[in-house]
Design a protein around this motif. Structure first.
Motif, mmCIF file in Angstrom:
data_model
loop_
_atom_site.group_PDB
_atom_site.id
_atom_site.type_symbol
_atom_site.label_atom_id
_atom_site.label_comp_id
_atom_site.label_asym_id
_atom_site.label_seq_id
_atom_site.Cartn_x
_atom_site.Cartn_y
_atom_site.Cartn_z
ATOM 1 N N ARG A 1171 -11.840 112.314 -4.995
ATOM 2 C CA ARG A 1171 -13.282 111.910 -4.602
ATOM 3 C C ARG A 1171 -12.955 110.604 -3.809
ATOM 4 N NH1 ARG A 1171 -17.339 113.079 -7.209
ATOM 5 N NH2 ARG A 1171 -17.473 113.333 -9.470
ATOM 6 N N CYS A 1198 -11.165 119.050 -3.818
ATOM 7 C CA CYS A 1198 -12.332 118.996 -4.252
ATOM 8 C C CYS A 1198 -12.133 120.188 -5.029
ATOM 9 C CB CYS A 1198 -13.282 119.078 -3.442
ATOM 10 S SG CYS A 1198 -13.189 117.101 -2.951
ATOM 11 N N GLU A 1245 -20.906 112.769 -10.951
ATOM 12 C CA GLU A 1245 -19.900 111.313 -11.034
ATOM 13 C C GLU A 1245 -20.247 110.823 -12.364
ATOM 14 O OE1 GLU A 1245 -17.392 108.056 -8.288
ATOM 15 O OE2 GLU A 1245 -19.729 109.417 -7.335
ATOM 16 N N MET A 1260 -17.339 105.390 -8.173
ATOM 17 C CA MET A 1260 -17.085 105.102 -6.981
ATOM 18 C C MET A 1260 -17.616 104.468 -6.018
ATOM 19 S SD MET A 1260 -13.684 106.425 -7.163
ATOM 20 C CE MET A 1260 -13.287 106.220 -5.796
#
Length: 1339
Positions: A1171, A1198, A1245, A1260
């Protein structure tokens, strides 16, 4: 100025419109005789009632009263008969003069019953009415006798139209004759003012001569008469009056009044002169009793006080010109006749008759009018008109008594008005009348009669009683009546209380002498009486105590108790001049007490009737009652300033009004005032109020002491403790002895260390305490230096009881000390050595030391374990062997030093060094190491350790001798001999060494000297450096800019320090030009410009520069350096409360995110790493040097964390032509596979709440799509902050999610933002969220 009240008038319709001749009865003034041209004499009483009007054969030519006022003599111009009217029988007696010519004048003798009659032919008749004896004298004068007057010595002076004055005796014999220049009028006898009082009394004859002059004929010097002439502008003499001590008041026709003295040295001088009547003065009179004068003229009569003739006290306005005025002998009534035959009588002085009962007043306001009022209870006033002119008054709660002679009339004061109840006659003339609700007590002829006011007939035995029953027993001199008691006193000193309820005596008291006056308080519980010696006492009938009234005036005329319920002990007495205020207190440390509070001036002629709360009600001569506040009391309306509050407080204290005093003290709020209140309250046993006062002033000790004695019931014991607190120790002892706890006296004397008194008390009260007191006394005597008596008392203190070991040891110790002091050293030392007490050994040794008995003193010190003192004494006796033995136990540096010097003298240097070291006398240690032990290394070590300047100087000299100039310079600087060090460095080219050593610890002069040295040597850097230290910034900058550039940039950094200190705009511009390359064409690194802006506190410019530097570092791939630059700048701006640029905050966030990747990947948290890498990859343009590696890491992380869609996106970006060839070979196939097998599956997320609006957004995400606020990030995870889980780094104060921070601290112990160590226990949850949430808004 006032106007007199008219009593009655006789209109001109009675006498006719012509002048009236009148005269008042002598002494009493009860009758007024008048006559005019109508041949009738009218006799009026003082109320204007006509009693008799006898007719005469012709016009009245003479009218006069005898000296007692019993007989009125009348003569007429048509007859030789003398008419005598008797006041007793109201009958007229006719006496034939025997003369056939006209009777012209008559005159009564002053001191006898002789009557002189003069005739028109100059004949004289002297008649005695008592014996009826007539003495005719023919030819006394040759012409008509016009005036005559008797002297006190019974001499008769006559004036005649033959211009002569004759003086005859009672037999008619002429003893002196004087001729005048004109006919005399108004002849008078008086006493001239001489240097010596005349033995003949009335020694001067005065008369008016020819209406122009005044003749004074001194009978002691008849041949030298004095004739006084006056200014022509005064006019003719109308009348004159003698007054005072030989003074004469003269009235003149033109309105002038003058006063002259007959003293030989003042005769002819005018003492006073005034023109009180504008046009004419027609009459003049004087009242010798009231000291007033009156003059008539211009249709007005003016009254003056003789003490100040310039002030007019009263005015009587008339409709016509006054013709004659005259006062009664007592000055009460003034009669005024006019030229048109009117006669008015005015009340000039009302008889001051008044009475009071509690707060009710009754007083005479006119001759036949009594006013009753109660101003305190605001009951209003009532008028009581009576039929007689009263001579006494009495008042009770419901009744008023008025009376005269032996008769009294009683009235009840009802709401509808006064109603007569009864009248009563007594067995004698009433002197005083007292009333209560039911009874009246009157005193007459030395007895008191008590009777009911309103007869009921129910109980005849209790309706009346006479005191004393037997008239021969004693004489009643005074009495008072209260609601419960009849109180009377006698000429033999007896005071009797007769209880009305039981109708019997309840108390009798015998005073040592007769009593003349008494007055009781409203309840009969206290009374004040005056005895035959004019001494006054307060008497308490409950216990027969009497207290003398201090400073009592022998001329006292009355006493009043204050009727205010709260002032039970206040009373006043008065004489002619002052009112004296007293306070009687039943309880005080001295017992019952009476004290004088103060005095108040009593206005002349005023009589006090009532006292209530300090307000005195005064009866004036005009019949009014006025109220005045005593000077000893407080008039609250007048208390404004601080001084007035202080005076008011002290008055309240003196009166025992402690609540009021506390109110004022609270307002003033000063300790001394609280102490005044406290001490006074203690004196009068008011412990409760005293405690409050001392608590207010913060006297904790006194408050605790008073709390301890509050419950004591024994008054003597309580008074004893209070007297002790007030430092009245003798009184306290006496009170303690008379109390239930006499031992308190002994305790007090012991506590006060009054040992002689304590021993005397102990013999009587506690013999077993004598040894203990002797011991304590001995200790005090020892302290004061009386050793012989101290020894004696210590020996008396020994008790043969093994259980009292401690006491006996203290006495034995005292004996030991005193034996030594008295010279018995052997006994004292022996006792001290045997006893276990170390303190005793020390004390005895100290005494011996003071006596220079060194060996004995040292031995005792040593036995007591006082090794330092023992060694010191052994040193005095030069016993070094013993000193050496004791040295291991000695801690005193001084003794070690003394021992060291002794060993040095013996040449035993190592032992000396050891002793000097113990004594910490480092200079001597260094000296011996250098000079005798040749151990410079040890000397240097000691100097560095002790920093001794003198030692450093010795070491410097030592190295100088060895030519080791560097070391010498170093130690010269340590010894603060900078000048010498400079000269040595200059002489031996060691300036750089000197400069390094001196550092920043020198004076500007020292720095300047060094700078000049390096300037001469062309060493620009060091010259600039020391010019900077010397404060010469221009020269410092000049040299530093002349230096060659070095790798570390030291000259430029130092130049920046110069600008920071100088804060000089010109120098700043010069350095900026240098840094920008304007001087040498070579721009310098931007970091120097950043440092310059920081030094100048120009933070905004520094911030812009910091961003540029960080960008260059980023371009160069130095991301940690860029991060540190932005972080330090961020902190500086925050510290100085300057807004942080958004670009700086954003760049710092991206760089910090990049740094966090490594931490989380290392920790194994690949999702967080991925992230964070996505955030960095989205800003890949800021990392130009590492685009491919960062994108590669993003793809790998990732893919590893399951973010396959993101991995595909960034893998596709890598396969762009510009990046494809730069991909690392080991990752190329993997990335190619991701691109080819495009798997775009990816979990969403996780979300959390926006700290501003609670909107759920990805962890984030730092921008809330709902409220549009930029959210601060966590410095540990890079996520946006969560309100409920917020903390901050304790070092840099950057926010973080607390759980994330604690998690990272398990692996690393440093903050990733500031790189400083952080302990998990120092983390604290943040509750003040706004401080951190609003930081991003500000930026």
């Amino acid at each position: 100025m006032s106007e007199m009240k008219k009593v009655f008038s006789v209109p001109n319709s009675i006498h006719g419109q012509s002048s009236i001749y009148f005269c008042w009865q002598k002494k009493l003034g009860n009758y007024l005789a008048t006559t005019s041209f109508d041949n009738i004499v009218r006799i009026y009483d003082r109320h204007g009632d006509l009693l008799q009007d006898p007719s005469l054969p012709g016009m009245c030519s003479g009218l006069g009263w005898d000296k007692d006022g019993d007989n009125l003599a009348m003569i007429s111009d048509k007859s030789g008969i003398i008419f005598l009217w008797s006041t007793n029988s109201s009958k007229i007696q006719q006496i034939d003069s025997g003369f056939r010519d006209t009777l012209t004048v008559l005159s009564w003798a002053k001191n006898s019953h002789l009557l002189g009659i003069g005739t028109q032919k100059g004949n004289l008749l002297i008649y005695n009415p008592t014996t009826s004896k007539k003495i005719p004298i023919l030819g006394k004068h040759t012409r008509s006798i016009t005036c005559g007057c008797w002297s006190r010595e019974n001499l008769l002076a006559l004036g005649s139209d033959d211009k002569t004055i004759t003086v005859s005796n009672t037999e008619g014999d002429t003893i002196h004759q004087t001729s005048l220049r004109a006919s005399p009028t108004d002849i008078q006898f008086s006493e001239m003012k001489l240097n010596e009082r005349s033995a003949t009394g009335d020694n001067t004859i005065s008369c008016i001569v020819g209406k122009k002059s005044l003749l004074l004929l001194n009978m002691d010097d008849p041949e030298n008469p004095v004739e006084l002439a006056f200014q022509g502008r005064y006019g003719q003499i109308v009348e004159y009056k003698w007054y005072g001590d030989g003074y004469i008041l003269i009235g003149f026709s033109n309105g002038f009044i003058i006063s002259i003295s007959t003293h030989s040295s003042e005769i002819g001088q005018e003492l006073f002169q005034a023109r009180n009547h504008k046009d004419q003065l027609t009459c003049l009179t004087v009242s010798y009793v009231t000291l007033k004068a009156a003059s008539g003229g211009d249709n007005v009569v003016k009254v003056y006080e003789m003490t100040d003739m310039k002030e007019i006290s009263a005015i009587i306005n008339l409709e016509e010109r006054p013709d004659s005025i005259n006062w009664t002998d007592d000055g009460q009534l003034l009669a005024v006749s006019t030229v048109k035959g009117n006669l008015n009588v005015y009340l000039s002085k009302l008889p001051q008759l008044g009475a009071a009962y509690q707060t009710r007043l009754a007083y005479l306001t006119s001759l036949l009018e009594v006013t009753v009022q109660d101003d305190v209870n605001q009951d209003g006033s009532q008028l009581l008109n009576v039929d007689i002119e009263p001579s006494f008054l009495g008042i009770g709660p419901f009744h008023v008594a008025v009376g005269m002679n032996n008769r009294a009339w009683f009235y009840i004061m009802a709401d509808s008005g006064p109603e007569k109840v009864r009248d009563r006659e007594y067995l004698g003339t009433v002197q005083v009348c007292k009333l209560n609700a039911d009874y009246c007590a009157v005193r007459f002829e030395n007895r008191v009669q008590l009777h009911v006011i309103e007869e009921e007939g129910n109980n005849p035995e209790r309706e009346s009683r006479l005191f004393p029953e037997n008239e021969s027993d004693c004489k009643v001199t005074c009495h008072d009546l209260t609601p419960e008691f009849l109180i009377f006193a006698t000429n033999t000193g007896g005071i009797f209380y007769f209880y009305l309820e039981d109708w019997q005596y309840v108390n009798e008291f015998k005073h040592i002498t007769g009593i003349t006056y008494l007055t009781s308080d409203p309840y009969g519980t206290r009374l004040v009486f005056i005895d035959d010696k004019a001494d006054a006492f307060v008497y308490n009938p409950v216990n027969d105590e009497q207290v003398a009234v201090p400073q009592f005036s022998a001329k006292t005329t009355g006493i009043l108790w204050d009727q205010w319920q709260l002032d039970k002990g206040v009373f006043v007495s008065w004489d002619e001049e002052f009112i004296y205020t007293y306070l009687y207190s039943r309880d005080s440390i001295k017992g019952p007490d009476c004290k004088l509070i103060g005095t108040t001036k009593l206005p002349f002629g005023h009589i006090p009737l009532l006292l209530v709360n300090g307000d005195i009600y005064l009866h004036t001569t005009s019949g009014k009652v006025i109220t005045s506040t005593l000077d000893t009391h407080v008039s609250e309306d007048e208390v404004q300033t601080e001084e007035q509050k202080i005076e008011a407080m002290r008055k309240c204290i003196q009166l025992g009004r402690y609540k009021s005093a506390i109110t004022y003290a609270t307002s003033l709020d000063k300790k001394e005032f609280w102490k005044e209140i406290g001490d006074h309250c203690l004196t009068y046993l008011d412990v409760e109020t005293a405690t409050r006062a001392f608590r207010q002033m913060g006297d904790v000790g006194m408050v605790l002491s008073l709390e301890d004695i509050k419950g004591i019931d024994d008054k003597n014991l309580l008074s004893g403790y209070i007297s002790m607190y007030l430092n009245e120790f003798d009184m306290a002892q006496e009170l303690f002895i008379n109390s239930e706890k006499p031992s308190a006296a002994l305790e007090m004397r012991r506590d006060l260390m009054h040992w002689d008194a304590a021993l005397q008390l102990a013999k009587a009260l506690a013999p077993d305490q004598i040894p203990y007191i002797s011991k304590e006394y001995a200790q005090q005597l020892e302290f004061t230096g009386d050793y012989m008596n101290a020894l004696s008392h210590y020996e008396k203190g020994i008790i043969k009881d093994s259980s009292l070991r401690e006491h006996n040891e203290q006495c034995a110790a005292g004996i030991a000390r005193m034996s030594i002091r008295m010279g018995d050293i052997r006994r004292g030392v022996g006792m001290a050595a045997k006893m276990p007490s170390r303190v005793l050994k020390k004390d005895c040794a100290a005494i011996l030391e003071s006596m220079k008995q060194w060996s004995e003193a040292a031995v005792l010190y040593e036995k007591g374990g006082f090794f330092d003192k023992a060694a010191s004494v052994y040193i005095r006796s030069k016993n070094w062997t013993k000193v050496g033995e004791l040295l291991p136990n000695v801690t005193s540096p001084k003794i070690h030093g003394q021992y060291a010097r002794a060993k040095e003298a013996e040449g035993r240097y190592k032992e000396a060094v050891q002793a000097y070291t113990t004594a910490k006398e480092w200079d001597d240690v260094i000296r011996l190491q250098l000079d005798h032990l040749h151990n410079p290394e040890e000397a240097v070590r000691i100097v560095r350790h002790s920093q001794s300047t003198d030692g450093a100087k010795m070491v410097a000299n030592f190295f100088q001798k060895l030519n080791d100039y560097g070391s010498a310079i170093q130690f010269l600087v340590i010894s603060r001999h900078n000048d010498e060090a400079f000269q040595l460095a200059q002489a031996h080219d060691k300036m750089e060494v000197y400069a390094d050593i001196i550092g920043e610890d020198a004076t500007p002069q020292d720095y300047q000297s060094i700078a000049l040295f390096f300037e001469n040597r062309k060493n620009h850097f060091l010259a600039g450096k020391f010019f900077l230290y010397a404060g010469q910034y221009q020269r410092a900058l000049k040299h530093l800019l002349s230096c060659n550039e070095t790798k570390d940039g030291a000259p430029i950094n130092l130049a920046i320090d110069v600008i920071g200190r100088a804060q000089d705009e010109q120098l700043t511009r010069q350095l900026i030009d240098f840094l920008m390359g304007d001087l040498d064409g070579e721009p310098k690194d931007a970091k120097y410009l950043f440092r310059l802006y920081m030094a100048l506190n120009q933070f905004e410019e520094a911030a812009r520069t910091a961003i540029i530097i960080a960008r260059e570092e980023q371009i160069g791939g130095n991301y940690k350096n860029a991060h540190d630059v932005l972080f330090s700048m961020y902190q500086e701006l925050k510290k100085n409360k300057i807004k942080i640029p958004a670009e700086m905050a954003n760049n710092l966030m991206i760089l910090h995110s990049y740094i966090l990747v490594r931490i989380h990947v290392k920790k194994g948290d690949h999702l967080k790493g991925a992230r964070l890498l996505i955030r960095v990859a989205n800003n890949i343009s800021k990392f130009p040097s590492h685009v491919v590696p960062i994108l590669t890491s993003t793809v790998i992380e990732c893919q590893r964390s399951g973010l396959k869609n993101s991995a595909f996106s960034y893998a596709a970006m890598l396969y762009r032509p510009e990046y494809r060839d730069k991909i690392d070979v080991k990752y190329k196939k993997k990335i190619e596979g991701i691109v080819r097998k495009s798997d775009k599956t990816e979990e969403d997320e996780t979300t959390s709440s926006c700290p501003f609006c609670e909107f759920q957004l990805p962890d984030m995400e730092l921008m809330c799509p709902e409220c549009k606020n930029t959210i601060p990030y966590c410095i540990i995870s890079g996520k946006h902050l969560i309100k409920s889980d917020l903390c901050a780094c304790p070092v840099c104060d950057f926010p973080a999610i607390e759980t994330e921070f604690r998690s990272i601290l398990e692996m690393e112990d440093r903050c990733p933002m500031c790189s400083e160590p952080v302990l998990a226990e120092n983390l604290r949850k943040v509750t003040e969220h706004d401080k951190y949430l609003n930081r991003n808004l500000d930026s």
